[in-house]
Enzyme design. Structure first.
Site, short mmCIF file in Angstrom:
data_model
loop_
_atom_site.label_atom_id
_atom_site.label_comp_id
_atom_site.label_asym_id
_atom_site.label_seq_id
_atom_site.Cartn_x
_atom_site.Cartn_y
_atom_site.Cartn_z
N TYR A 140 -3.01 -20.09 9.22
CA TYR A 140 -2.42 -20.95 8.20
C TYR A 140 -1.86 -20.12 7.05
O TYR A 140 -0.75 -20.37 6.57
CB TYR A 140 -3.49 -21.92 7.68
N ARG A 162 -0.70 -2.20 -6.95
CA ARG A 162 -1.18 -3.42 -6.31
C ARG A 162 -2.13 -4.18 -7.24
O ARG A 162 -2.06 -5.40 -7.37
CB ARG A 162 -1.89 -3.08 -4.99
N HIS A 176 -1.72 3.38 -5.71
CA HIS A 176 -2.38 2.16 -5.26
C HIS A 176 -2.58 1.19 -6.42
O HIS A 176 -2.72 -0.02 -6.21
CB HIS A 176 -3.73 2.50 -4.62
N LYS A 221 -3.00 -1.95 7.61
CA LYS A 221 -4.44 -1.68 7.57
C LYS A 221 -5.22 -2.69 8.38
O LYS A 221 -6.18 -2.35 9.07
CB LYS A 221 -4.91 -1.68 6.12
N ARG A 236 0.84 -1.20 0.00
CA ARG A 236 0.00 0.00 0.00
C ARG A 236 0.87 1.25 0.00
O ARG A 236 1.95 1.26 0.60
CB ARG A 236 -0.93 0.00 1.21
N HIS A 261 -3.67 -9.14 2.23
CA HIS A 261 -5.11 -9.23 2.40
C HIS A 261 -5.42 -10.26 3.47
O HIS A 261 -4.81 -11.34 3.49
CB HIS A 261 -5.79 -9.63 1.10
#
Length: 438
Positions: A369, A335, A332, A269, A242, A359
């Site tokens: 995991y 990304r 941005h 974030k 970001r 994310h």
């Protein structure tokens, strides 16, 4: 004998406190320093108690008698006047802290104690200001859905649809906090769901065509400006984090030996730490930048002062200078470009790509995991991606025929059968620095 105003005025201080009685338990306590205090003596459940009513002359004789009579009515209904007075004082204190602005500030302070990021707290305070000072002073228990909608419509009429909807959600949070802290009994903002115009979903503009993206990389190489901006532009495509995380990168977060960049949870974030593997190209760029800013805190210091990082819009402004308008490419957008091209390659597990983008996935077990399971693949993917960017920068893509033989790509132990190949420039790309054949 009942008291008179003349008798009260003539009551002079003595060495010790003394009483001047009225009737039905009311008396005036005269203290040595001259104060005159109204008191009521009463019994409840056989126990004698005293109730402070106020001081003379602030409370006149007639007012003191009225207060006595009110207390005696409470006693007639088995209500202790002292208990009722204490409850009234508590309720008055609650009402004093019961305005929308006060409840909102209490919520913000709670979130600050819980570790919410400073920019988010700042935005919440901005929301309070947007609702207006008059609205902020209103007792939260008296605010109606119509009042809230009236304030939100002001932003909606100006075309600020996102702001209006975000404001409604914030106001709802404040009311829910008010309910949780016993200062409100409902959330009127919840009733307004669907009342505002829904904004159209806007995605960050990004270049996803590999040929055009290669042109952007060449344009970045020709950027003429501050070196910190140039290297931020060069490094961003490789790391695709970001913009705020990129510009606030600190040297203490870079480990050259392990080839990783560790972002603390306070900068993320999703409020979770994130580790980014560094390719050889990324390490080279950081090494070159270290010669320029390595003695300071930030990798990309501000043009004005080395004590602060690059400003919010610096990279976007640089892209405009390079000839890329805001509806074509943004900071941005790197990304989005990376996500699209990596997924289009067909080499990498989509979950590994999502982890590289920081994310968060749903479910605590799956989240744990995902934080570790794809690390080896992410390391390989980081180098593959940088090699691919180099090839795009030089103006070409390397392809093989999907009908020749299957490949074992940069993914960990993954053999991609020919049936899974897709007809796109990326689908059959093999970087010249590392070719693996099935």
């Amino acid at each position: 004998m009942a008291l008179t105003d003349t008798a009260i005025r003539n009551a002079k201080p003595r060495e010790r406190p003394y009483k001047v009685t009225d009737a039905l338990g009311l008396y005036l306590l005269v203290n040595p320093h001259g104060s005159k205090l109204w008191r009521l003596k009463y019994r409840i459940d056989g126990v004698e108690r005293k109730l402070a009513l106020g001081s003379y002359p602030e409370l006149s004789l007639a007012e003191a008698r009225a207060a006595r009579d009110a207390a005696r009515k409470q006693l007639a209904h088995s209500v202790d006047p002292n208990f009722a007075k204490r409850q009234a004082r508590i309720e008055a204190g609650v009402r004093a802290r019961n305005s929308f602005a006060h409840v909102a500030e209490d919520l913000i302070e709670k979130k600050a104690r819980e570790g919410m990021a400073a920019p988010t707290l700042k935005k919440m305070r901005w929301f309070v200001k947007l609702m207006g000072p008059d609205f902020g002073k209103r007792p939260i228990t008296e605010i109606t859905p119509h009042e809230i909608l009236h304030e939100l419509r002001k932003h909606e009429r100006r075309g600020r649809l996102d702001t209006a909807n975000l404001l409604r959600a914030f106001v709802s949070r404040v009311f829910r906090y008010g309910v949780a802290t016993a200062r409100a009994d409902r959330d009127p903002a919840h009733l307004l769901i669907g009342a505002l115009t829904s904004p159209k979903v806007k995605h960050f503009p990004a270049i996803t065509d590999p040929v055009i993206f290669g042109g952007l990389l060449r344009a970045i190489d020709g950027y003429q400006g501050d070196p910190a901006v140039l290297y931020a532009l060069k490094l961003t495509p490789h790391l695709f984090q970001r913009p705020g995380e990129m510009r606030q990168m600190e040297w203490s977060e870079i480990d050259f030996d392990k080839a990783i960049w560790t972002l603390p949870e306070g900068k993320m974030k999703m409020r979770q730490p994130h580790v980014v593997p560094l390719s050889r190209q990324a390490l080279d760029l950081l090494s070159e930048m270290q010669a320029l800013s390595g003695s300071g805190r930030y990798v990309f210091p501000s043009v004005r002062t080395r004590m602060r990082p690059l400003s919010d819009n610096t990279i976007n402004a640089a892209l405009r200078r390079l000839g890329y308008p805001k509806d074509q490419m943004t900071a941005h957008g790197f990304r989005t470009s990376a996500s699209s091209l990596l997924n289009e390659s067909g080499y990498w597990n989509p979950d590994a790509i999502e982890r590289a983008l920081a994310h968060t996935v749903g479910g605590s077990i799956r989240r744990i995991y995902n934080q570790s399971a794809y690390w080896s693949e992410r390391v390989e993917m980081a180098q593959w991606w940088s090699d691919y960017l180099d090839d795009l920068r030089e103006g070409g893509t390397r392809c093989i025929s999907p009908r020749t033989q299957p490949r074992q790509g940069y993914g960990i132990g993954r053999v991609m059968p020919t049936a899974t190949f897709r007809a796109s420039p990326l689908a059959f790309y093999i970087p010249r620095t590392r070719r693996k054949w099935g």
